[in-house]
Design a protein around this motif. Structure first.
Motif, PDB file in Angstrom:
ATOM      1  N   VAL A   1       0.835  -1.208   0.000  1.00 41.28           N
ATOM      2  CA  VAL A   1       0.000   0.000   0.000  1.00 41.28           C
ATOM      3  C   VAL A   1       0.865   1.251   0.000  1.00 41.28           C
ATOM      4  O   VAL A   1       0.594   2.216  -0.732  1.00 41.28           O
ATOM      5  CB  VAL A   1      -0.947  -0.005   1.224  1.00 41.28           C
ATOM      6  CG1 VAL A   1      -1.644   1.358   1.353  1.00 41.28           C
ATOM      7  CG2 VAL A   1      -1.977  -1.107   1.100  1.00 41.28           C
ATOM      8  N   LYS A   2       1.913   1.255   0.803  1.00 43.83           N
ATOM      9  CA  LYS A   2       2.807   2.414   0.880  1.00 43.83           C
ATOM     10  C   LYS A   2       3.468   2.682  -0.471  1.00 43.83           C
ATOM     11  O   LYS A   2       3.533   3.838  -0.928  1.00 43.83           O
ATOM     12  CB  LYS A   2       3.876   2.172   1.943  1.00 43.83           C
ATOM     13  CG  LYS A   2       4.828   3.348   2.131  1.00 43.83           C
ATOM     14  CD  LYS A   2       5.867   3.040   3.203  1.00 43.83           C
ATOM     15  CE  LYS A   2       6.835   4.216   3.367  1.00 43.83           C
ATOM     16  NZ  LYS A   2       7.881   3.922   4.377  1.00 43.83           N
ATOM     17  N   ASP A   3       3.969   1.624  -1.123  1.00 44.43           N
ATOM     18  CA  ASP A   3       4.607   1.800  -2.432  1.00 44.43           C
ATOM     19  C   ASP A   3       3.615   2.322  -3.469  1.00 44.43           C
ATOM     20  O   ASP A   3       3.935   3.232  -4.252  1.00 44.43           O
ATOM     21  CB  ASP A   3       5.192   0.467  -2.911  1.00 44.43           C
ATOM     22  CG  ASP A   3       6.481   0.105  -2.193  1.00 44.43           C
ATOM     23  OD1 ASP A   3       7.072   1.002  -1.547  1.00 44.43           O
ATOM     24  OD2 ASP A   3       6.907  -1.059  -2.277  1.00 44.43           O
TER      25      ASP A   3
ATOM     26  N   LYS B   1       4.745   5.815  -4.605  1.00 42.23           N
ATOM     27  CA  LYS B   1       5.482   5.671  -5.859  1.00 42.23           C
ATOM     28  C   LYS B   1       4.596   5.357  -7.060  1.00 42.23           C
ATOM     29  O   LYS B   1       5.030   5.478  -8.205  1.00 42.23           O
ATOM     30  CB  LYS B   1       6.529   4.559  -5.722  1.00 42.23           C
ATOM     31  CG  LYS B   1       7.513   4.757  -4.580  1.00 42.23           C
ATOM     32  CD  LYS B   1       8.426   3.545  -4.451  1.00 42.23           C
ATOM     33  CE  LYS B   1       9.341   3.662  -3.242  1.00 42.23           C
ATOM     34  NZ  LYS B   1      10.169   2.435  -3.076  1.00 42.23           N
ATOM     35  N   GLY B   2       3.371   4.927  -6.791  1.00 48.48           N
ATOM     36  CA  GLY B   2       2.472   4.567  -7.884  1.00 48.48           C
ATOM     37  C   GLY B   2       2.696   3.155  -8.393  1.00 48.48           C
ATOM     38  O   GLY B   2       1.986   2.705  -9.302  1.00 48.48           O
ATOM     39  N   LYS B   3       3.668   2.438  -7.814  1.00 49.56           N
ATOM     40  CA  LYS B   3       3.891   1.052  -8.224  1.00 49.56           C
ATOM     41  C   LYS B   3       4.625   0.295  -7.115  1.00 49.56           C
ATOM     42  O   LYS B   3       5.271   0.890  -6.247  1.00 49.56           O
ATOM     43  CB  LYS B   3       4.690   0.971  -9.526  1.00 49.56           C
ATOM     44  CG  LYS B   3       6.135   1.398  -9.427  1.00 49.56           C
ATOM     45  CD  LYS B   3       6.824   1.185 -10.780  1.00 49.56           C
ATOM     46  CE  LYS B   3       8.290   1.592 -10.733  1.00 49.56           C
ATOM     47  NZ  LYS B   3       8.960   1.367 -12.025  1.00 49.56           N
ATOM     48  N   SER B   4       4.510  -1.015  -7.193  1.00 53.09           N
ATOM     49  CA  SER B   4       5.198  -1.892  -6.249  1.00 53.09           C
ATOM     50  C   SER B   4       5.831  -3.027  -7.038  1.00 53.09           C
ATOM     51  O   SER B   4       5.151  -3.698  -7.828  1.00 53.09           O
ATOM     52  CB  SER B   4       4.212  -2.447  -5.213  1.00 53.09           C
ATOM     53  OG  SER B   4       4.877  -3.312  -4.313  1.00 53.09           O
ATOM     54  N   ILE B   5       7.138  -3.216  -6.859  1.00 51.22           N
ATOM     55  CA  ILE B   5       7.869  -4.263  -7.577  1.00 51.22           C
ATOM     56  C   ILE B   5       7.981  -5.484  -6.671  1.00 51.22           C
ATOM     57  O   ILE B   5       8.492  -5.396  -5.556  1.00 51.22           O
ATOM     58  CB  ILE B   5       9.276  -3.777  -7.990  1.00 51.22           C
ATOM     59  CG1 ILE B   5       9.153  -2.569  -8.922  1.00 51.22           C
ATOM     60  CG2 ILE B   5      10.063  -4.893  -8.655  1.00 51.22           C
ATOM     61  CD1 ILE B   5      10.489  -1.927  -9.262  1.00 51.22           C
ATOM     62  N   LEU B   6       7.513  -6.630  -7.172  1.00 49.28           N
ATOM     63  CA  LEU B   6       7.470  -7.848  -6.379  1.00 49.28           C
ATOM     64  C   LEU B   6       8.146  -8.995  -7.126  1.00 49.28           C
ATOM     65  O   LEU B   6       8.190  -9.017  -8.362  1.00 49.28           O
ATOM     66  CB  LEU B   6       6.023  -8.235  -6.058  1.00 49.28           C
ATOM     67  CG  LEU B   6       5.184  -7.188  -5.323  1.00 49.28           C
ATOM     68  CD1 LEU B   6       3.736  -7.630  -5.240  1.00 49.28           C
ATOM     69  CD2 LEU B   6       5.747  -6.925  -3.937  1.00 49.28           C
TER      70      LEU B   6
ATOM     71  N   ASP C   1      -7.565  -0.663   0.945  1.00 53.92           N
ATOM     72  CA  ASP C   1      -8.044   0.505   0.191  1.00 53.92           C
ATOM     73  C   ASP C   1      -8.924  -0.011  -0.932  1.00 53.92           C
ATOM     74  O   ASP C   1      -8.452  -0.394  -2.000  1.00 53.92           O
ATOM     75  CB  ASP C   1      -6.861   1.294  -0.375  1.00 53.92           C
ATOM     76  CG  ASP C   1      -7.290   2.572  -1.085  1.00 53.92           C
ATOM     77  OD1 ASP C   1      -8.506   2.762  -1.289  1.00 53.92           O
ATOM     78  OD2 ASP C   1      -6.396   3.365  -1.447  1.00 53.92           O
ATOM     79  N   GLU C   2     -10.222  -0.040  -0.688  1.00 55.73           N
ATOM     80  CA  GLU C   2     -11.150  -0.654  -1.633  1.00 55.73           C
ATOM     81  C   GLU C   2     -11.344   0.164  -2.901  1.00 55.73           C
ATOM     82  O   GLU C   2     -11.963  -0.319  -3.856  1.00 55.73           O
ATOM     83  CB  GLU C   2     -12.495  -0.900  -0.942  1.00 55.73           C
ATOM     84  CG  GLU C   2     -12.388  -1.921   0.188  1.00 55.73           C
ATOM     85  CD  GLU C   2     -13.735  -2.260   0.790  1.00 55.73           C
ATOM     86  OE1 GLU C   2     -14.736  -1.602   0.416  1.00 55.73           O
ATOM     87  OE2 GLU C   2     -13.790  -3.170   1.627  1.00 55.73           O
ATOM     88  N   ASN C   3     -10.827   1.374  -2.945  1.00 52.69           N
ATOM     89  CA  ASN C   3     -10.924   2.188  -4.160  1.00 52.69           C
ATOM     90  C   ASN C   3      -9.722   1.989  -5.082  1.00 52.69           C
ATOM     91  O   ASN C   3      -9.699   2.495  -6.201  1.00 52.69           O
ATOM     92  CB  ASN C   3     -11.038   3.672  -3.790  1.00 52.69           C
ATOM     93  CG  ASN C   3     -12.335   3.981  -3.062  1.00 52.69           C
ATOM     94  OD1 ASN C   3     -13.396   3.484  -3.441  1.00 52.69           O
ATOM     95  ND2 ASN C   3     -12.248   4.778  -2.004  1.00 52.69           N
ATOM     96  N   LEU C   4      -8.716   1.285  -4.587  1.00 53.03           N
ATOM     97  CA  LEU C   4      -7.467   1.115  -5.327  1.00 53.03           C
ATOM     98  C   LEU C   4      -7.644   0.151  -6.501  1.00 53.03           C
ATOM     99  O   LEU C   4      -8.203  -0.932  -6.354  1.00 53.03           O
ATOM    100  CB  LEU C   4      -6.387   0.581  -4.377  1.00 53.03           C
ATOM    101  CG  LEU C   4      -4.947   0.545  -4.874  1.00 53.03           C
ATOM    102  CD1 LEU C   4      -4.459   1.938  -5.248  1.00 53.03           C
ATOM    103  CD2 LEU C   4      -4.057  -0.056  -3.798  1.00 53.03           C
ATOM    104  N   LYS C   5      -7.195   0.601  -7.664  1.00 47.08           N
ATOM    105  CA  LYS C   5      -7.197  -0.253  -8.858  1.00 47.08           C
ATOM    106  C   LYS C   5      -5.757  -0.416  -9.355  1.00 47.08           C
ATOM    107  O   LYS C   5      -4.973   0.534  -9.292  1.00 47.08           O
ATOM    108  CB  LYS C   5      -8.063   0.358  -9.972  1.00 47.08           C
ATOM    109  CG  LYS C   5      -9.538   0.442  -9.636  1.00 47.08           C
ATOM    110  CD  LYS C   5     -10.332   1.019 -10.801  1.00 47.08           C
ATOM    111  CE  LYS C   5     -11.819   1.086 -10.469  1.00 47.08           C
ATOM    112  NZ  LYS C   5     -12.621   1.634 -11.609  1.00 47.08           N
ATOM    113  N   ILE C   6      -5.426  -1.603  -9.844  1.00 43.14           N
ATOM    114  CA  ILE C   6      -4.042  -1.856 -10.274  1.00 43.14           C
ATOM    115  C   ILE C   6      -3.980  -2.608 -11.598  1.00 43.14           C
ATOM    116  O   ILE C   6      -4.916  -3.322 -11.979  1.00 43.14           O
ATOM    117  CB  ILE C   6      -3.260  -2.674  -9.216  1.00 43.14           C
ATOM    118  CG1 ILE C   6      -3.900  -4.041  -8.998  1.00 43.14           C
ATOM    119  CG2 ILE C   6      -3.125  -1.893  -7.922  1.00 43.14           C
ATOM    120  CD1 ILE C   6      -3.065  -4.996  -8.169  1.00 43.14           C
TER     121      ILE C   6
END
Length: 335
Positions: free
Chosen positions: A218-220, A224-229, A258-263
């Motif tokens: 969530v923090k990334d 940053k707008g992205k999370s690298i996994l 965050d139920e509004n988050l789309k990825i």
């Protein structure tokens, strides 16, 4: 009659003397064998004595910073020297190649352009300097071919720059014990063409891998707008492993926070193999992650998935460790 007795007496005396002489010689031989046997036992005891760094006095000399040694004037390290924050190097202790871990430096040494390389100059420069800063010599000699065969496959840097530890090399091994920089191990070898130098500053391994958490994702995505996994899949397949599913569970938890988050879920590979195959594989893997998130209760309308193969590398695909960095899944915030 008297004459006969005298002759017999002399004969008996002669035999007695000869026997005495032989017994004396026998005792002498026995003593010499005993001495040689004791010497052999002493050498065997010395060779089997265990190395203990605690028995070496601390050096009070200022040895500078890693790798602690400037090469003698007129000599230089060849290109391709290994310098690693954490690695392993094998050093001979009583002829047994023993691993030490920590900060590592390994280099081939040669004369600078226009100069002639001198084996004696390199060896004497190294030995005199090390002794002057309080180093202790641990080993000076060769290991056996059998010892090389035993250990060589354990050395991840075998065949690389500064490679030391063959049965036909004279290896000189020193250690410096310091209070502020820890234990330092140095070995070198040389012939009339050039030298090799290894240095380890001993350090304990520090684990830097941490478990991926929903809060970090969530923090990334927020900052940053992205999370690298790095999600584990079966080799050359899109099936997610048990360890990989643990990461997917954390992604689902992040989306529930965050139920509004789309990825957008983007799959990436390195450049090994066929580019068309890699792109399809990365697409299948991205969709596999999406389907697992849906199975974890995430609305499909919040998710998209796409594979890019090797089209968007994070770093150059020039080293195995860099290729590993490129084999990843990126979560991109889309709202």
């Amino acid at each position: 009659m008297k004459k006969t007795i005298l002759i017999l007496g002399l004969s008996a005396l002669t035999v007695s003397c000869n026997q005495s002489t032989k017994q004396s010689e026998s005792k002498t031989d026995s003593t010499e064998v005993s001495i040689e046997s004791n010497q052999s036992k002493t050498e065997e005891a010395n060779s089997s004595a265990e190395f203990n760094i605690e028995n070496i006095p601390f050096s009070a000399a200022d040895i500078g910073d890693f790798p602690f040694i400037n090469l003698p004037e007129g000599l230089e390290a060849d290109k391709g020297a290994i310098e690693s924050k954490f690695d392993v190097c094998f050093f001979p202790i009583n002829g047994v190649m023993t691993p030490f871990e920590g900060k590592l430096y390994k280099a081939n040494v040669s004369a600078i352009r226009g100069e002639e390389y001198s084996q004696r100059y390199f060896e004497k420069s190294m030995e005199d300097y090390l002794l002057s800063v309080g180093a202790a010599k641990v080993f000076d000699g060769e290991i056996t071919k059998e010892e090389y065969e035993r250990y060589n496959k354990q050395d991840p840097n075998k065949g690389g720059s500064g490679d030391i530890g063959y049965w036909n090399q004279r290896i000189q091994f020193f250690t410096i014990r310091t209070k502020d920089k820890g234990n330092i191990y140095i070995q070198f070898t040389s012939n009339n063409a050039g030298g090799k130098l290894n240095i380890v500053q001993e350090e304990a391994f520090k684990q830097t891998i941490t478990k991926v958490t929903a809060d970090e994702i969530v923090k990334d995505l927020t900052e940053k707008g992205k999370s690298i996994l790095y999600i584990n899949f079966d080799i050359d397949k899109s099936n997610i492993t048990a360890e990989g599913k643990e990461v997917v569970t954390q992604i689902a938890e992040a989306l529930k926070k965050d139920e509004n988050l789309k990825i957008s879920i983007e799959g990436h590979t390195d450049n090994t193999g066929n580019a068309v195959h890699n792109k399809k594989l990365s697409n299948d893997r991205a969709n596999s992650v999406m389907n697992n998130l849906i199975a974890n209760g995430i609305d499909k309308a919040r998710l998209t998935a796409k594979g890019f193969g090797s089209e968007k590398p994070l770093v150059a695909n020039d080293l195995d460790e860099n290729k590993a960095k490129n084999r990843r899944v990126e979560l991109i915030r889309t709202n």
